[in-house]
Motif scaffolding. Structure first.
Motif, PDB file in Angstrom:
ATOM      1  N   ARG A 213     -30.604 109.240  41.793  1.00 22.24           N
ATOM      2  CA  ARG A 213     -30.084 110.511  41.274  1.00 22.24           C
ATOM      3  C   ARG A 213     -30.529 110.723  39.835  1.00 22.24           C
ATOM      4  NH1 ARG A 213     -24.469 110.139  41.184  1.00 22.24           N
ATOM      5  NH2 ARG A 213     -24.466 108.102  42.168  1.00 22.24           N
ATOM      6  N   GLU A 214     -30.470 109.648  39.043  1.00 24.41           N
ATOM      7  CA  GLU A 214     -30.862 109.826  37.644  1.00 24.41           C
ATOM      8  C   GLU A 214     -32.371 110.070  37.528  1.00 24.41           C
ATOM      9  OE1 GLU A 214     -29.535 106.815  34.846  1.00 24.41           O
ATOM     10  OE2 GLU A 214     -30.430 107.929  33.187  1.00 24.41           O
TER      11      GLU A 214
ATOM     12  N   ASP B  33     -21.424 103.238  37.552  1.00 24.73           N
ATOM     13  CA  ASP B  33     -22.107 104.426  38.058  1.00 24.73           C
ATOM     14  C   ASP B  33     -21.139 105.471  38.605  1.00 24.73           C
ATOM     15  OD1 ASP B  33     -24.770 103.137  37.799  1.00 24.73           O
ATOM     16  OD2 ASP B  33     -23.984 101.846  39.381  1.00 24.73           O
ATOM     17  N   TYR B  34     -19.955 105.012  38.989  1.00 26.86           N
ATOM     18  CA  TYR B  34     -18.966 105.911  39.610  1.00 26.86           C
ATOM     19  C   TYR B  34     -17.625 105.727  38.906  1.00 26.86           C
ATOM     20  CZ  TYR B  34     -22.231 106.233  43.588  1.00 26.86           C
ATOM     21  OH  TYR B  34     -23.325 106.442  44.381  1.00 26.86           O
TER      22      TYR B  34
ATOM     23  N   HIS C 243     -28.466 106.417  45.828  1.00 33.22           N
ATOM     24  CA  HIS C 243     -28.461 105.425  44.749  1.00 33.22           C
ATOM     25  C   HIS C 243     -28.370 106.119  43.387  1.00 33.22           C
ATOM     26  CE1 HIS C 243     -29.543 101.991  42.317  1.00 33.22           C
ATOM     27  NE2 HIS C 243     -29.682 101.221  43.381  1.00 33.22           N
ATOM     28  N   PRO C 244     -27.485 105.640  42.507  1.00 41.40           N
ATOM     29  CA  PRO C 244     -27.379 106.274  41.183  1.00 41.40           C
ATOM     30  C   PRO C 244     -28.713 106.310  40.441  1.00 41.40           C
ATOM     31  CG  PRO C 244     -25.843 104.410  41.392  1.00 41.40           C
ATOM     32  CD  PRO C 244     -26.496 104.585  42.721  1.00 41.40           C
TER      33      PRO C 244
ATOM     34  N   GLU D  83     -24.941 117.943  42.702  1.00 44.28           N
ATOM     35  CA  GLU D  83     -24.466 116.786  43.449  1.00 44.28           C
ATOM     36  C   GLU D  83     -23.283 117.146  44.328  1.00 44.28           C
ATOM     37  OE1 GLU D  83     -25.771 113.209  40.430  1.00 44.28           O
ATOM     38  OE2 GLU D  83     -23.701 113.324  41.107  1.00 44.28           O
TER      39      GLU D  83
ATOM     40  N   THR E 231     -24.365 111.323  34.509  1.00 48.02           N
ATOM     41  CA  THR E 231     -24.063 110.832  35.849  1.00 48.02           C
ATOM     42  C   THR E 231     -22.564 110.658  36.022  1.00 48.02           C
ATOM     43  OG1 THR E 231     -24.424 108.586  35.120  1.00 48.02           O
ATOM     44  CG2 THR E 231     -26.244 109.658  36.264  1.00 48.02           C
TER      45      THR E 231
ATOM     46  N   ARG F 243     -23.734 112.168  46.402  1.00 46.16           N
ATOM     47  CA  ARG F 243     -23.423 111.049  45.502  1.00 46.16           C
ATOM     48  C   ARG F 243     -23.499 109.718  46.241  1.00 46.16           C
ATOM     49  NH1 ARG F 243     -21.781 111.394  40.491  1.00 46.16           N
ATOM     50  NH2 ARG F 243     -20.165 109.792  40.382  1.00 46.16           N
TER      51      ARG F 243
END
Lengths: 128, 507, 481
Positions: free
Chosen positions: C168-169, C417-418, C164-165, C184, C472, C161
């Motif tokens: 990941r996406e 994103d988090y 970078h978001p 993840e 996400t 994680r």
């Protein structure tokens, strides 16, 4: 080798591959016609010892600058030797496709498949 | 060739040197500002085990040396501003300099992609307007600008196809592509987890309907088509083709590489296509940059819309009688992101400026003139020696490009299409696309575009005539060409057998 | 309408005559009547150049003035100074307007630039082979996954994680097509949770994705994390910020099999997110599986040194459905900007800029941590960006100006994103953010915190507030189909 040549001691597959039969074993490679159509070979990617190859199925790839071609197995069996020198000198496939340009040696699993291959004259005639 | 022409040009005499070979220890260009916070040893900030021990071997050169090096390199390129560039399927049209100027405005060029939407209203509005414009041109109501290039647009389109079918509880496995398709199509198909099934071409250069009929079944996810196709032929059976695929439950994907032929004349959406990608670097004048950047927005029909990539630029009422623009992330059925942030915004600026400059009327006129130029050049090349040695693949009016076959030239003159292409370089022309489509033997694919004048087209036809006339006398003139370029024919075999792809490390 | 087309009335007549038709309409006879548009496009008519300029300038003016208050946004793209020579060289038509170098004899400039670029990227990443560039950063992660799956024959992808978001996406989007299973691994004190990573790697894992510095700005111990993957036969794939590689240990020296990243910090302007370039470097054994263009050195018939596109049989135009990638652009112009910037920085300057970033970042981090109402999100070492936790004011309010002071600070909110860091934000430094700017930011944060403590702020007025995408938001992501 600049002139077409199809040695009579070999057997041929219509996808432009040859086999040199030696008892229960066979050495495989591509024909003069195949290397000529492909142009200067720059890379050979083949199987490792122990791999299984199946008749009519691809077992390796040869590349020229602007083309890539599957190499089709004329016979089925287990790879017992590979031509290591092609990694550094793939041009052997052009220079001498039937001797230094051989690709793999296999132990035949279906020796009767040999009967389905062409002889030199029939293969040469198929190229007309 | 006479000995005079074989004299080495000054440019040829100059050995290519890389910037690394010009490096001299102690030289430098950059002067950086002081940190302003003291020179704390770096080991006190970051544990030594995580630090680099040996500096990267970057060049040590002064600023004037850098400028001179790259200016010199630039002169070893042929470019569109220097001469005719009729590269088939690439749409090498003039790149207006206005577009560069507006893309460089600080409000565009220095805008951070993570800026709050309210700090980026101009950028989002521009993207919205471009979406609307492309939707109108394609005849499809929804546009995602996100894909970075045509190839990424294709992959996005295929992933949309997958999501569309999955949403209906289906999982078809095959994608049909004509044998004339660009290589990118099958590569994208595999990356989307589909299997490629080729469809044959008929004698008019279009899709072979019987072959298509035999291959369309419920396992077909979609048909990918370029129309006009890579032969420059518009497939007149498009409505029937669309019906066949739709009836079997499949979607129709339009590769927009050849959109420059039909802007304002016909629209993929009206032909029955569900998904279109548009190459902004082709029809919409983004400079090609020597191999990028471009952008590959996709336009889709209503039924595909729920799945388009996120975020999507949307327009919403601002509560004061006007509009504001936002990035919509809340798209539960979306396939997700294809890349970071919002896409190649700098390309969107240039393409939107181009659309404003031409307008609806001008875009339509551009396509009409592209088709006029192509047919005129095809006509010129059907005369004289070109007509004899380079017959056109499909003898009917073409759209924006056409394909010649060099097979008779090879047989009768002993020169190949490649030789003709190399000899054209000596005449100051970039050659057409060669050896594509694969369907035509010794193919030469010519796309003259609307921004070229009749005089340029005439001079190109004259050059071809001259080259063929030379070849009748002495084929070696062509087979040994080019003579005047910065380097002559290069050994591509050696480059692939023993690849040297970086400057060797210094001793 | 713009004067980009030369054909006059008499030209058209002459051309139609030569073709043997009466009108351009006749040339469109292949287009069946039922699909013809038969109406003008519903777009405005064309405008003059000065009108277009005004229209575009007006749109640009609606964006926040970048010359105004300093921004500390990063998250993968950074407001570095682009040297003037980058503009001078990249605006030359010889670099701006050609196509991909299909005719090498007249494309030596572009091909040599690719060769020089490959050398530079290989040097800074410490890996022997580099391609000539990919679209941009996050999608290069998908290219790495495709390569890893091909060489390992496995389909599992494990992503920290800390990457970078958007990467990941993007991986998740592509995994659907590739038939990959993506999972993840979370963060612990700002760093990839080593125990969780080790546990997540299985016999089916093709690649492990790490990022250095990670998205929270932390410098990861890539060598240690990578060993878990290498031990199980999975590839170690590391996303890197090129501007930090003057000081950080390069991925090639940490056991990485592939390094990729976003090239924007090198010579490319922000452009609201693109175009920029992605880079992709790997160990020698993956050369023939690389995506994208690669230039190689060779000689011409007279023995002159020259460059060509090498190893083209990997590519889509030859290998078609079996290609190593569908990518046929190398972002050549953006990569050129990158190699000019690196040459301008040079061997010494590349280290110096990294050190300057590390020093300014350490200073800013110390200053902000000392402000009442803010604390560090983690203590891990950082180099150019760091994560802060607000204990006083909602982060969205700092951004939107909905806090008591209305500062509208340009920092990156982590909560989007988090969800686990709803109160966190990132602060990024460049050579353009000096001590004065840092002090300005600190003063603004101090005011916000002070006001926030006395008068509870609300984020209800925030514009553009969005919920994070569902998939996400989950700490562990598994893709079913």
């Amino acid at each position: 080798m600049s002139e077409p040549s199809y040695p009579e001691d070999l057997r041929y597959h219509p996808e432009h591959d040859w086999a040199r039969i030696d008892g229960g074993e066979a050495t495989l490679g591509i024909t003069w016609y195949a290397q000529d159509a492909l142009g200067e070979v720059v890379f050979y990617d083949g199987p490792e010892v122990g791999a299984e190859v199946s008749k009519d199925q691809p077992y390796a790839e040869v590349e020229s600058v602007k083309a890539v071609s599957d190499v089709i197995a004329p016979l089925s069996g287990e790879v017992i030797a590979v031509n290591e020198s092609l990694a550094d000198a793939p041009e052997a496939v052009n220079a001498d496709p039937y001797e230094t340009g051989w690709m793999v040696k296999i132990r035949l699993s279906e020796p009767s498949e040999v009967d389905s291959l062409l002889d030199s004259a029939s293969y040469a005639a198929s190229l007309e | 060739m006479s000995s005079a022409t074989l004299t080495e040009t000054p440019q040829q005499a100059e050995r290519a040197e890389t910037i690394y070979e010009k490096s001299v220890p102690g030289r430098r260009a950059a002067q950086l500002p002081p940190s302003g916070v003291g020179e704390t040893p770096i080991e006190e900030l970051i544990p030594a085990g995580l630090l680099r021990e040996t500096p990267a071997e970057l060049p040590e050169v002064s600023e004037p040396e850098i400028i001179r090096h790259y200016n010199r390199l630039s002169r070893r390129n042929f470019d569109l501003d220097t001469g005719f560039y009729p590269l088939g399927s690439c749409t090498m049209k003039y790149n207006p300099r206005l577009n560069e100027r507006v893309a460089a405005l600080p409000g565009n060029a220095r805008l951070h992609p993570a800026a709050e939407p309210e700090d980026a209203q101009g950028a989002l509005e521009l993207m919205y307007l471009l979406q609307e414009s492309l939707g109108e041109i394609c005849g499809l109501p929804h546009v995602s600008l996100q894909p970075s290039a045509g190839s990424q647009g294709e992959l996005a389109g295929l992933l949309l196809t997958r999501a569309y079918h999955a949403d209906r509880g289906r999982n078809p496995r095959k994608v049909l592509t004509p044998d004339t398709a660009h290589g990118t199509n099958p590569a994208s198909v595999t990356m989307a987890g589909y299997e490629v099934v080729k469809v044959a071409t008929n004698e008019d250069g279009g899709v072979d309907i019987d072959d298509l009929r035999s291959k369309v079944d419920e396992d077909v996810a979609c048909l990918m088509l370029t129309n006009p196709n890579t032969l420059g032929v518009f497939d007149s059976n498009i409505v029937e083709i669309a019906g066949l695929v739709h009836d079997a439950g499949g979607l129709l994907y339009y590769d927009g590489a050849n959109l420059n032929a039909i802007m304002g004349q016909a629209r993929p959406g009206d032909m029955g296509f569900d998904i279109v990608h548009v190459n902004l670097h082709k029809s919409f004048s983004q400079p090609h940059g020597g191999g990028g950047p471009g952008a590959g927005p996709i336009a889709v029909s209503d039924r595909v819309e729920p799945f388009i990539p996120r975020p999507q630029v949307v327009r919403v009422a601002d509560g004061e009688g006007g509009w504001k623009y936002d990035l919509d992330e809340d798209r539960p059925k979306s396939i997700g992101r294809m890349r970071g942030f919002q896409g190649n915004f700098g390309v969107f600026v240039r393409s939107y400026a181009y659309i404003l400059s031409l307008g609806g009327d001008g875009l339509s006129e551009a396509s009409r003139l592209a088709v006029l130029n192509a047919n005129y050049l095809k006509q010129r090349l059907s005369e004289g020696r070109a007509g004899k040695y380079l017959p056109v693949g499909f003898d009917r009016h073409c759209m924006h490009e056409f394909v010649l076959s060099g097979a008779p030239m090879k047989k009768q003159l002993g020169i190949r299409t490649l030789d003709l292409a190399k000899r054209l370089l000596d005449f100051g022309f970039h050659p057409p696309t060669v050896y594509f489509p694969l369907l035509v033997d010794e193919a030469l694919m010519v796309e003259p575009v609307e921004t070229e004048s009749k005089e340029v087209l005439d001079s190109f036809a004259d050059a071809i005539e001259k080259i063929l006339e030379e070849a009748e006398r002495d084929p070696a003139i062509a087979t040994e060409a080019p003579y005047t370029t910065p380097v002559r024919r290069l050994d591509e075999v050696a480059a692939s057998r023993n690849p040297v792809i970086r400057q060797p490390k210094p001793e | 309408m713009a004067g980009y087309t030369p054909a006059t009335g008499p030209d058209r007549e002459a051309m139609l005559d030569a073709i043997g038709v009466d009108s351009i309409d006749q040339l469109f006879e292949q287009v069946p009547e039922e699909v013809r548009l038969n109406r003008p496009l519903a777009l405005e008519d064309g405008l003059s150049e000065s009108e277009v300029y005004s229209r575009m300038a007006e749109l640009a003016s609606k964006n926040r003035n970048p010359e105004g208050d300093p921004g500390f946004l990063g998250a993968g793209m950074y407001d570095h100074y682009v040297p003037a020579i980058v503009d001078a060289i990249t605006s030359r038509s010889e670099f701006l307007t050609p196509y991909t170098p299909y005719q090498p004899e007249v494309s030596q400039g572009g091909l040599q630039v690719m060769f020089e670029f490959q050398t530079a990227m290989s040097e800074i990443t410490g890996l022997p082979v580099s391609n000539a560039g990919l679209y941009e950063g996050p999608s290069a992660a998908a290219s790495a996954a495709y390569l890893a799956m091909a060489v390992t024959g496995r389909n599992g992808l494990v992503a920290s994680r800390g990457i970078h978001p958007h990467s990941r996406e993007t991986l998740a989007t592509h995994a659907v097509g590739f038939g990959a299973e993506l999972s993840e691994v979370g963060l612990e004190d700002g760093l990839t949770d080593a125990a969780a990573l080790e546990a997540a790697i299985g016999e089916d894992t093709a690649a492990v994705f790490l990022q250095n510095p990670n998205f929270l700005g932390s410098v990861e111990d890539i060598a240690r994390l990578g060993e878990f993957a290498s031990a199980r036969g999975a590839l170690v794939v590391v996303a890197v910020d090129p501007m930090t590689l003057g000081v950080l240990r390069p991925p090639g020296e940490c056991g990485a099999d592939i390094a990729f990243g976003e090239g924007q910090p090198l010579g490319n302007r922000l452009d609201f997110g693109g175009p920029s370039f992605g880079f992709f470097c790997a160990r020698e054994e993956y050369l023939r599986k690389m995506p994208g263009r690669i230039a190689g050195q060779t000689e011409d018939v007279d023995g002159r040194r020259g460059f060509v596109l090498a190893l083209q049989t990997r590519e889509q135009h030859i290998r078609r459905e079996k290609a190593t990638s569908n990518i046929c652009t190398s972002q050549a112009l953006n990569a050129l900007a990158g190699v000019i910037h690196l040459s301008w920085l040079g061997k010494a300057g590349f280290v110096e800029i990294g050190e300057m970033l590390a020093r300014r970042t350490a200073f800013a981090r110390r200053r902000i941590a000392a402000i009442d109402g803010f604390e560090l999100l983690h203590d891990a070492p950082v180099v150019r960006e760091f994560a802060v936790r607000s204990t006083s004011v909602p982060v969205e309010a700092l951004r939107s100006g909905a806090d008591a002071t209305g500062s509208r600070l340009q920092v990156y909110p982590l909560g989007r994103d988090y969800p686990e860091f709803e109160d966190g934000f990132l602060v990024a430094l460049t050579e353009q953010r000096d001590v004065k700017d840092i002090e300005w930011l600190c003063a603004a944060l101090e005011r916000s915190a002070a006001a926030g403590a006395s008068e509870p702020a609300t984020s209800s007025g925030a514009a553009g507030t969005q919920t994070p995408p569902a998939d996400t938001a989950a700490p562990k992501l598994r893709l079913a189909s």
